[in-house]
Design a protein around this motif. Structure first.
Motif, PDB file in Angstrom:
ATOM      1  N   GLU A   1       0.818  -1.217   0.000  1.00  0.00           N
ATOM      2  CA  GLU A   1       0.000   0.000   0.000  1.00  0.00           C
ATOM      3  C   GLU A   1       0.853   1.268   0.000  1.00  0.00           C
ATOM      4  O   GLU A   1       0.351   2.365  -0.270  1.00  0.00           O
ATOM      5  N   ILE A   2       2.155   1.163   0.308  1.00  0.00           N
ATOM      6  CA  ILE A   2       3.032   2.341   0.299  1.00  0.00           C
ATOM      7  C   ILE A   2       4.236   2.090  -0.608  1.00  0.00           C
ATOM      8  O   ILE A   2       5.334   2.586  -0.352  1.00  0.00           O
ATOM      9  N   ARG A   3       4.023   1.352  -1.668  1.00  0.00           N
ATOM     10  CA  ARG A   3       5.127   0.923  -2.524  1.00  0.00           C
ATOM     11  C   ARG A   3       5.896   2.099  -3.119  1.00  0.00           C
ATOM     12  O   ARG A   3       7.121   2.058  -3.235  1.00  0.00           O
ATOM     13  N   ASN A   4       5.207   3.176  -3.510  1.00  0.00           N
ATOM     14  CA  ASN A   4       5.906   4.322  -4.087  1.00  0.00           C
ATOM     15  C   ASN A   4       6.801   4.994  -3.063  1.00  0.00           C
ATOM     16  O   ASN A   4       7.912   5.429  -3.381  1.00  0.00           O
ATOM     17  N   ARG A   5       6.328   5.083  -1.820  1.00  0.00           N
ATOM     18  CA  ARG A   5       7.148   5.716  -0.794  1.00  0.00           C
ATOM     19  C   ARG A   5       8.352   4.852  -0.425  1.00  0.00           C
ATOM     20  O   ARG A   5       9.445   5.366  -0.194  1.00  0.00           O
ATOM     21  N   LEU A   6       8.156   3.553  -0.350  1.00  0.00           N
ATOM     22  CA  LEU A   6       9.299   2.663  -0.106  1.00  0.00           C
ATOM     23  C   LEU A   6      10.328   2.790  -1.227  1.00  0.00           C
ATOM     24  O   LEU A   6      11.532   2.858  -0.976  1.00  0.00           O
ATOM     25  N   ASN A   7       9.834   2.818  -2.462  1.00  0.00           N
ATOM     26  CA  ASN A   7      10.729   2.966  -3.608  1.00  0.00           C
ATOM     27  C   ASN A   7      11.448   4.306  -3.560  1.00  0.00           C
ATOM     28  O   ASN A   7      12.642   4.401  -3.847  1.00  0.00           O
ATOM     29  N   SER A   8      10.721   5.356  -3.178  1.00  0.00           N
ATOM     30  CA  SER A   8      11.306   6.686  -3.079  1.00  0.00           C
ATOM     31  C   SER A   8      12.422   6.713  -2.040  1.00  0.00           C
ATOM     32  O   SER A   8      13.519   7.230  -2.294  1.00  0.00           O
ATOM     33  N   ALA A   9      12.147   6.156  -0.869  1.00  0.00           N
ATOM     34  CA  ALA A   9      13.133   6.180   0.208  1.00  0.00           C
ATOM     35  C   ALA A   9      14.381   5.394  -0.188  1.00  0.00           C
ATOM     36  O   ALA A   9      15.519   5.860  -0.022  1.00  0.00           O
ATOM     37  N   PHE A  10      14.172   4.192  -0.716  1.00  0.00           N
ATOM     38  CA  PHE A  10      15.310   3.363  -1.100  1.00  0.00           C
ATOM     39  C   PHE A  10      16.119   4.011  -2.209  1.00  0.00           C
ATOM     40  O   PHE A  10      17.355   4.105  -2.132  1.00  0.00           O
ATOM     41  N   MET A  11      15.449   4.464  -3.262  1.00  0.00           N
ATOM     42  CA  MET A  11      16.157   5.008  -4.404  1.00  0.00           C
ATOM     43  C   MET A  11      16.839   6.341  -4.086  1.00  0.00           C
ATOM     44  O   MET A  11      17.856   6.685  -4.686  1.00  0.00           O
ATOM     45  N   THR A  12      16.275   7.113  -3.142  1.00  0.00           N
ATOM     46  CA  THR A  12      16.947   8.341  -2.723  1.00  0.00           C
ATOM     47  C   THR A  12      18.301   8.012  -2.114  1.00  0.00           C
ATOM     48  O   THR A  12      19.329   8.614  -2.465  1.00  0.00           O
ATOM     49  N   ALA A  13      18.319   7.041  -1.198  1.00  0.00           N
ATOM     50  CA  ALA A  13      19.582   6.617  -0.596  1.00  0.00           C
ATOM     51  C   ALA A  13      20.507   6.006  -1.647  1.00  0.00           C
ATOM     52  O   ALA A  13      21.724   6.247  -1.649  1.00  0.00           O
ATOM     53  N   PHE A  14      19.927   5.236  -2.553  1.00  0.00           N
ATOM     54  CA  PHE A  14      20.689   4.555  -3.603  1.00  0.00           C
ATOM     55  C   PHE A  14      21.447   5.551  -4.462  1.00  0.00           C
ATOM     56  O   PHE A  14      22.670   5.450  -4.649  1.00  0.00           O
ATOM     57  N   PHE A  15      20.741   6.568  -4.960  1.00  0.00           N
ATOM     58  CA  PHE A  15      21.389   7.526  -5.853  1.00  0.00           C
ATOM     59  C   PHE A  15      22.186   8.584  -5.096  1.00  0.00           C
ATOM     60  O   PHE A  15      23.105   9.181  -5.668  1.00  0.00           O
ATOM     61  N   ALA A  16      21.869   8.807  -3.836  1.00  0.00           N
ATOM     62  CA  ALA A  16      22.735   9.667  -3.027  1.00  0.00           C
ATOM     63  C   ALA A  16      24.104   9.001  -2.884  1.00  0.00           C
ATOM     64  O   ALA A  16      25.151   9.666  -2.966  1.00  0.00           O
ATOM     65  N   GLY A  17      24.089   7.686  -2.691  1.00  0.00           N
ATOM     66  CA  GLY A  17      25.343   6.946  -2.663  1.00  0.00           C
ATOM     67  C   GLY A  17      26.074   7.046  -3.987  1.00  0.00           C
ATOM     68  O   GLY A  17      27.300   7.230  -4.033  1.00  0.00           O
ATOM     69  N   GLY A  18      25.327   6.945  -5.099  1.00  0.00           N
ATOM     70  CA  GLY A  18      25.932   7.075  -6.422  1.00  0.00           C
ATOM     71  C   GLY A  18      26.552   8.439  -6.633  1.00  0.00           C
ATOM     72  O   GLY A  18      27.655   8.552  -7.191  1.00  0.00           O
ATOM     73  N   ALA A  19      25.866   9.500  -6.181  1.00  0.00           N
ATOM     74  CA  ALA A  19      26.404  10.853  -6.321  1.00  0.00           C
ATOM     75  C   ALA A  19      27.680  11.014  -5.507  1.00  0.00           C
ATOM     76  O   ALA A  19      28.658  11.635  -5.959  1.00  0.00           O
ATOM     77  N   ALA A  20      27.696  10.443  -4.305  1.00  0.00           N
ATOM     78  CA  ALA A  20      28.896  10.516  -3.464  1.00  0.00           C
ATOM     79  C   ALA A  20      30.061   9.783  -4.128  1.00  0.00           C
ATOM     80  O   ALA A  20      31.205  10.260  -4.111  1.00  0.00           O
ATOM     81  N   GLY A  21      29.767   8.637  -4.734  1.00  0.00           N
ATOM     82  CA  GLY A  21      30.816   7.895  -5.431  1.00  0.00           C
ATOM     83  C   GLY A  21      31.403   8.689  -6.581  1.00  0.00           C
ATOM     84  O   GLY A  21      32.632   8.728  -6.768  1.00  0.00           O
ATOM     85  N   SER A  22      30.543   9.348  -7.369  1.00  0.00           N
ATOM     86  CA  SER A  22      31.022  10.165  -8.491  1.00  0.00           C
ATOM     87  C   SER A  22      31.869  11.337  -8.010  1.00  0.00           C
ATOM     88  O   SER A  22      32.914  11.650  -8.583  1.00  0.00           O
ATOM     89  N   ALA A  23      31.401  12.009  -6.934  1.00  0.00           N
ATOM     90  CA  ALA A  23      32.126  13.165  -6.413  1.00  0.00           C
ATOM     91  C   ALA A  23      33.494  12.751  -5.866  1.00  0.00           C
ATOM     92  O   ALA A  23      34.505  13.429  -6.104  1.00  0.00           O
ATOM     93  N   LEU A  24      33.542  11.644  -5.132  1.00  0.00           N
ATOM     94  CA  LEU A  24      34.813  11.161  -4.598  1.00  0.00           C
ATOM     95  C   LEU A  24      35.780  10.788  -5.718  1.00  0.00           C
ATOM     96  O   LEU A  24      36.990  11.002  -5.611  1.00  0.00           O
ATOM     97  N   THR A  25      35.239  10.248  -6.800  1.00  0.00           N
ATOM     98  CA  THR A  25      36.084   9.812  -7.916  1.00  0.00           C
ATOM     99  C   THR A  25      36.857  10.961  -8.533  1.00  0.00           C
ATOM    100  O   THR A  25      38.042  10.835  -8.874  1.00  0.00           O
ATOM    101  N   SER A  26      36.182  12.110  -8.677  1.00  0.00           N
ATOM    102  CA  SER A  26      36.849  13.257  -9.298  1.00  0.00           C
ATOM    103  C   SER A  26      38.057  13.704  -8.483  1.00  0.00           C
ATOM    104  O   SER A  26      39.063  14.158  -9.034  1.00  0.00           O
TER     105      SER A  26
END
Length: 416
Positions: free
Chosen positions: A346-371
């Motif tokens: 019943e809250i699938r969009n919010r679960l997806n939002s929370a997970f994917m926010t953390a997921f891509f925040a991690g991705g952004a941190a990885g890209s920034a550290l790489t530079s």
């Protein structure tokens, strides 16, 4: 049939048929996710040529990749939860329309700051992909959820990987801006097709928008499985992005000396890795999602040993490492999503939002550290960084396994 499916209101062209999602609409949703996120990856094989034309430093050019990840994370946090508030087909189509417009901003960008803004805004609205994924899951029968997630996510992953190849291929004969014009048109077309062929689906949460955002953030407090999966996902994508941010500089450098088109073609190595996604989905449907995540995180870490050896010009080691890394990352993502989508439908969009926010925040941190690491440590430093992040994702999985954590399959079947 789920409550969400009973609450939907199919329109003409509905893909709803006895609780199963027909192949045509499923493939359309898969293509839509791929095209919507593609714009976030066009710059990766073009960082060198974009930097020369717009007179950007290496660090500034790498920030284009970071802007894409940060914009996507922001959209996941602020826009995806709307799927639990407004009608989903309309939301997906509106976001795709906005993505098309912002791609045009990047296409005409006269300077680095304008390109960064266009990239950020494109990424912000390209989260239409993450509205479409739970949309497809809701339309699917429980016993086919893993297959549906695998199919739609394959489209999304192919979009990111083929975007690199397409942008590199078009850059040499037609300039780096061409791919942005082409994708803007394709995204607009797929938006029209989604409006025509998908059913309406409205599953209102009965909350105001601010309350919806608060409830999404509160999921990290209330759902320990979400916290674990978000940690695994963030570290795995950070490791993944370390590779794809730095490999452009490696391949354009003295050891390889490749052109933009050749660097773009390198993305095809990652396409082969997407073959693991449907397999992971089927294993999840059989209750093996726990082991899919464990094997995936282990291979992600091990792949960096081979990838690191490719820094001195050994293409075979580089190709082998990248192939394993891509397959492992996609298996980990599929496992995480199958676990989360089974928690509270019943809250699938919010679960997806929370997970994917953390997921891509991690991705952004990885890209920034790489530079930063690339400038000071070269490919060796990048390989150590990527391997460390991947090892962290495996450690989280192993810690949870040792504690007898809640590793459940996509249909609620305990992971074996």
């Amino acid at each position: 049939m789920t409550n969400a499916l009973r609450a939907s209101h199919p329109a003409k062209g509905s893909s709803q048929e006895g609780g199963r999602l027909r192949r045509g609409p499923l493939l359309l949703m898969s293509v839509a996710t791929g095209l919507s996120v593609a714009g976030n990856y066009f710059a990766q094989p073009l960082l060198d040529v974009i930097g020369r034309e717009l007179r950007l430093s290496t660090t500034m050019a790498a920030l284009i990749v970071t802007a894409a990840q940060a914009g996507y994370a922001l959209g996941l946090m602020t826009l995806v939860p709307l799927g639990d508030l407004v009608e989903r087909r309309r939301l997906a189509v509106a976001l795709l329309g906005a993505t098309s417009v912002f791609l045009l901003v990047s296409a005409v960008a006269p300077s680095g700051p304008v390109l960064l803004a266009g990239t950020l805004l494109t990424a912000l609205t390209s989260v239409a992909a993450q509205v479409v994924v739970p949309f497809a899951v809701t339309l699917a029968a429980p016993e086919e959820r893993g297959r549906v997630v695998g199919t739609v996510m394959t489209g999304l992953l192919l979009g990111g990987l083929l975007a690199r190849t397409a942008s590199g291929a078009l850059s040499e004969p037609a300039g780096w801006r061409t791919i942005y014009w082409v994708n803007a048109i394709l995204v607009a077309v797929v938006a029209v097709l989604l409006w025509r062929f998908l059913p309406r689906l409205h599953t209102p949460a009965g909350l105001s928008y601010p309350a919806l955002l608060r409830s999404t953030a509160a999921l990290f407090r209330d759902e320990p499985v979400l916290r674990l999966r978000a940690g695994i996902g963030a570290l795995s994508l950070a490791s993944f992005n370390v590779l794809w941010t730095a490999v452009t500089f490696l391949l354009a450098g003295p050891h390889y000396g490749w052109s933009e088109a050749q660097i773009g073609l390198f993305g095809l190595v990652g396409v082969a890795g997407t073959l693991s996604t449907p397999v992971a989905g089927r294993l999840a449907d059989r209750g093996l999602v726990g082991w899919v995540g464990g094997v995936g995180t282990a291979l992600l870490a091990l792949s960096w040993a081979a990838t690191g050896m490719g820094g001195g010009g050994s293409l075979a080691w580089l190709l082998g490492g990248v192939l394993v890394l891509n397959a492992a990352q996609q298996a980990v993502l599929n496992a995480n999503q199958n676990v989360l989508y089974a928690l509270r439908p019943e809250i699938r969009n919010r679960l997806n939002s929370a997970f994917m926010t953390a997921f891509f925040a991690g991705g952004a941190a990885g890209s920034a550290l790489t530079s930063v690491v690339w400038v000071h440590g070269g490919w060796t430093g990048v390989s150590v960084l990527g391997g460390t992040l991947a090892a962290g994702s495996f450690a989280l999985w192993a810690l949870d396994r040792a504690r007898g954590g809640d590793l459940k399959g996509s249909a609620g079947t305990p992971g074996r």
